[in-house]
Design a protein around this motif. Sequence first.
Motif, PDB file in Angstrom:
ATOM      1  N   GLN A  41       0.826  -1.208   0.000  1.00  0.00           N
ATOM      2  CA  GLN A  41       0.000   0.000   0.000  1.00  0.00           C
ATOM      3  C   GLN A  41       0.863   1.262   0.000  1.00  0.00           C
ATOM      4  N   ALA A  42       1.958   1.233   0.749  1.00  0.00           N
ATOM      5  CA  ALA A  42       2.849   2.393   0.810  1.00  0.00           C
ATOM      6  C   ALA A  42       3.480   2.682  -0.546  1.00  0.00           C
ATOM      7  N   VAL A  43       3.887   1.631  -1.243  1.00  0.00           N
ATOM      8  CA  VAL A  43       4.489   1.797  -2.571  1.00  0.00           C
ATOM      9  C   VAL A  43       3.459   2.342  -3.558  1.00  0.00           C
ATOM     10  N   GLN A  44       2.256   1.807  -3.495  1.00  0.00           N
ATOM     11  CA  GLN A  44       1.205   2.275  -4.396  1.00  0.00           C
ATOM     12  C   GLN A  44       0.883   3.752  -4.158  1.00  0.00           C
ATOM     13  N   GLN A  45       0.790   4.140  -2.903  1.00  0.00           N
ATOM     14  CA  GLN A  45       0.480   5.530  -2.574  1.00  0.00           C
ATOM     15  C   GLN A  45       1.624   6.474  -2.926  1.00  0.00           C
ATOM     16  N   ALA A  46       2.854   5.938  -2.962  1.00  0.00           N
ATOM     17  CA  ALA A  46       4.028   6.770  -3.241  1.00  0.00           C
ATOM     18  C   ALA A  46       4.219   7.053  -4.732  1.00  0.00           C
ATOM     19  N   LEU A  47       3.474   6.367  -5.587  1.00  0.00           N
ATOM     20  CA  LEU A  47       3.640   6.562  -7.031  1.00  0.00           C
ATOM     21  C   LEU A  47       3.438   8.012  -7.433  1.00  0.00           C
ATOM     22  N   LYS A  48       2.494   8.684  -6.777  1.00  0.00           N
ATOM     23  CA  LYS A  48       2.211  10.084  -7.140  1.00  0.00           C
ATOM     24  C   LYS A  48       3.371  11.009  -6.785  1.00  0.00           C
ATOM     25  N   LEU A  49       4.254  10.565  -5.886  1.00  0.00           N
ATOM     26  CA  LEU A  49       5.414  11.371  -5.487  1.00  0.00           C
ATOM     27  C   LEU A  49       6.581  11.244  -6.456  1.00  0.00           C
ATOM     28  N   CYS A  50       6.474  10.309  -7.388  1.00  0.00           N
ATOM     29  CA  CYS A  50       7.611  10.013  -8.261  1.00  0.00           C
ATOM     30  C   CYS A  50       7.847  11.055  -9.346  1.00  0.00           C
ATOM     31  N   ILE A  51       7.081  12.124  -9.334  1.00  0.00           N
ATOM     32  CA  ILE A  51       7.366  13.252 -10.239  1.00  0.00           C
ATOM     33  C   ILE A  51       8.542  14.071  -9.706  1.00  0.00           C
ATOM     34  N   ASN A  52       8.962  13.782  -8.459  1.00  0.00           N
ATOM     35  CA  ASN A  52      10.076  14.486  -7.829  1.00  0.00           C
ATOM     36  C   ASN A  52      11.296  13.576  -7.712  1.00  0.00           C
ATOM     37  N   TYR A  53      12.460  14.196  -7.539  1.00  0.00           N
ATOM     38  CA  TYR A  53      13.654  13.418  -7.214  1.00  0.00           C
ATOM     39  C   TYR A  53      13.517  12.870  -5.792  1.00  0.00           C
ATOM     40  N   PRO A  54      14.133  11.737  -5.529  1.00  0.00           N
ATOM     41  CA  PRO A  54      14.121  11.222  -4.146  1.00  0.00           C
ATOM     42  C   PRO A  54      14.950  12.122  -3.230  1.00  0.00           C
ATOM     43  N   GLN A 241      29.702  10.729  -0.764  1.00  0.00           N
ATOM     44  CA  GLN A 241      30.534  11.269  -1.838  1.00  0.00           C
ATOM     45  C   GLN A 241      30.989  10.204  -2.833  1.00  0.00           C
ATOM     46  N   SER A 242      30.662   8.953  -2.564  1.00  0.00           N
ATOM     47  CA  SER A 242      31.186   7.839  -3.367  1.00  0.00           C
ATOM     48  C   SER A 242      30.189   7.305  -4.390  1.00  0.00           C
ATOM     49  N   GLY A 243      29.245   8.097  -4.789  1.00  0.00           N
ATOM     50  CA  GLY A 243      28.270   7.653  -5.787  1.00  0.00           C
ATOM     51  C   GLY A 243      27.228   8.719  -6.022  1.00  0.00           C
ATOM     52  N   GLN A 244      26.235   8.393  -6.825  1.00  0.00           N
ATOM     53  CA  GLN A 244      25.188   9.355  -7.148  1.00  0.00           C
ATOM     54  C   GLN A 244      24.354   9.695  -5.919  1.00  0.00           C
ATOM     55  N   ASP A 245      23.719  10.873  -5.944  1.00  0.00           N
ATOM     56  CA  ASP A 245      22.937  11.330  -4.800  1.00  0.00           C
ATOM     57  C   ASP A 245      21.602  10.610  -4.657  1.00  0.00           C
ATOM     58  N   TRP A 246      21.012  10.167  -5.759  1.00  0.00           N
ATOM     59  CA  TRP A 246      19.648   9.617  -5.705  1.00  0.00           C
ATOM     60  C   TRP A 246      19.669   8.100  -5.812  1.00  0.00           C
ATOM     61  N   ASN A 247      20.397   7.475  -4.925  1.00  0.00           N
ATOM     62  CA  ASN A 247      20.580   6.025  -5.013  1.00  0.00           C
ATOM     63  C   ASN A 247      19.441   5.233  -4.377  1.00  0.00           C
ATOM     64  N   VAL A 248      18.542   5.897  -3.649  1.00  0.00           N
ATOM     65  CA  VAL A 248      17.389   5.220  -3.041  1.00  0.00           C
ATOM     66  C   VAL A 248      16.121   5.887  -3.562  1.00  0.00           C
ATOM     67  N   SER A 249      15.322   5.152  -4.292  1.00  0.00           N
ATOM     68  CA  SER A 249      14.127   5.710  -4.911  1.00  0.00           C
ATOM     69  C   SER A 249      13.088   6.130  -3.881  1.00  0.00           C
ATOM     70  N   ILE A 250      12.168   6.971  -4.300  1.00  0.00           N
ATOM     71  CA  ILE A 250      11.048   7.359  -3.434  1.00  0.00           C
ATOM     72  C   ILE A 250      10.261   6.123  -3.006  1.00  0.00           C
ATOM     73  N   LEU A 251      10.039   5.199  -3.955  1.00  0.00           N
ATOM     74  CA  LEU A 251       9.287   3.990  -3.636  1.00  0.00           C
ATOM     75  C   LEU A 251       9.981   3.172  -2.556  1.00  0.00           C
TER      76      LEU A 251
END
Length: 361
Positions: A41-54, A241-251
């Motif tokens: 349910q949390a993942v489904q509800q978070a879909l609408k947030l995916c228009i933003n960067y994590p 500092q050892s990788g990209q900033d958005w390594n954990v998705s909103i989902l």
Amino acid sequence: MMYKYEHGGDIYTEKLTKDGRPFVDYSANINPLGLPLGIKQAVQQALKLCINYPDPFCRELAEVTASYLQLPQDYIFFGNGAADVLFRLALALKPGRALLLAPTFADYEKALRTVDCKISYYNLQEARDFAADNNDIVDAITPDTDLVVICNPNNPTGQLTSRELLVQILDKCRLVRAHLLIDECFMDFVSEEKAFSMRDLLATYPELVILKAFTKTFAMPGIRLGYCLSGSSELITALHQSGQDWNVSILAQEAGKAALKEHEYLAKSFKLIEQERSYLRNRLAALGAKVYGSEANYIFFYLPQPENLSELLHERGYLIRSCANYHNLQAGYYRIAVKTRVQNRALIKALKEAIKTCALY
């Protein structure tokens, strides 16, 4: 030459058996209760947030996790699964030489090779049931050692390393200025009287790093969420500092927050794993297998005959993990997940058939 995938969980190479059934995957150690409804349910509800960067700092998830673990929020670094954290740690620490158990999880070495780290092995002895229970491992840590990695309970053996020995290892690491990485990803499945974490020592030992994952505990490997714990602010900064900033998705972040509310699910899982682990250990032993350790949600055993056990079970619709490609192991060693009683009975039946088929030739 194509890259060879050497882990469990490959349900994609062959999706269906010859008679059109999906394979039952015993090669990956995932919670048999499946993904909790709250996470779905949390993942489904978070879909609408995916228009933003994590959030690159996973602030809300870090706050919830810190409260859950009773640790400072700035001790936590999140990654795209525990494996992602491993590779970041290799880049952040850049160890020149590391000491690994053998056998143990292959991605420790894989991550360390990316920074040209030299690997030394402490070979676990079959005569001691592949347990790291001897103080001579402390002697194997020398002034040339920059990193020691201990998987506890170990993968694939399921053997626990005692807290007493881990403290001795930690003290030796401090003496030679090395880091100690303890992988506790499977500690959640260890029986209450045996389970422990070293996280209470994080404030005392900045050399200590603990690896954890949501993957196995909450049956969410496809979402990818892991983390490490360290009392060293310098290391946490280096990891960022050892990788990209958005390594954990909103989902994934929302799934993690929901997961830590699943108290009833965890209690039910723990009870199921304890019962079914005992069932599988007993049934395997009755079939002539030698079972080792196996304190987590998987069983490690030796069964030299039939030699092609993995193939025979594959023909019957089951995937198991052959451990022949692990350092310090050979053909005949296997690891299987712990699943539900219905599934486990069916696996044992298939195993009996495979052994009987072998005996006919």
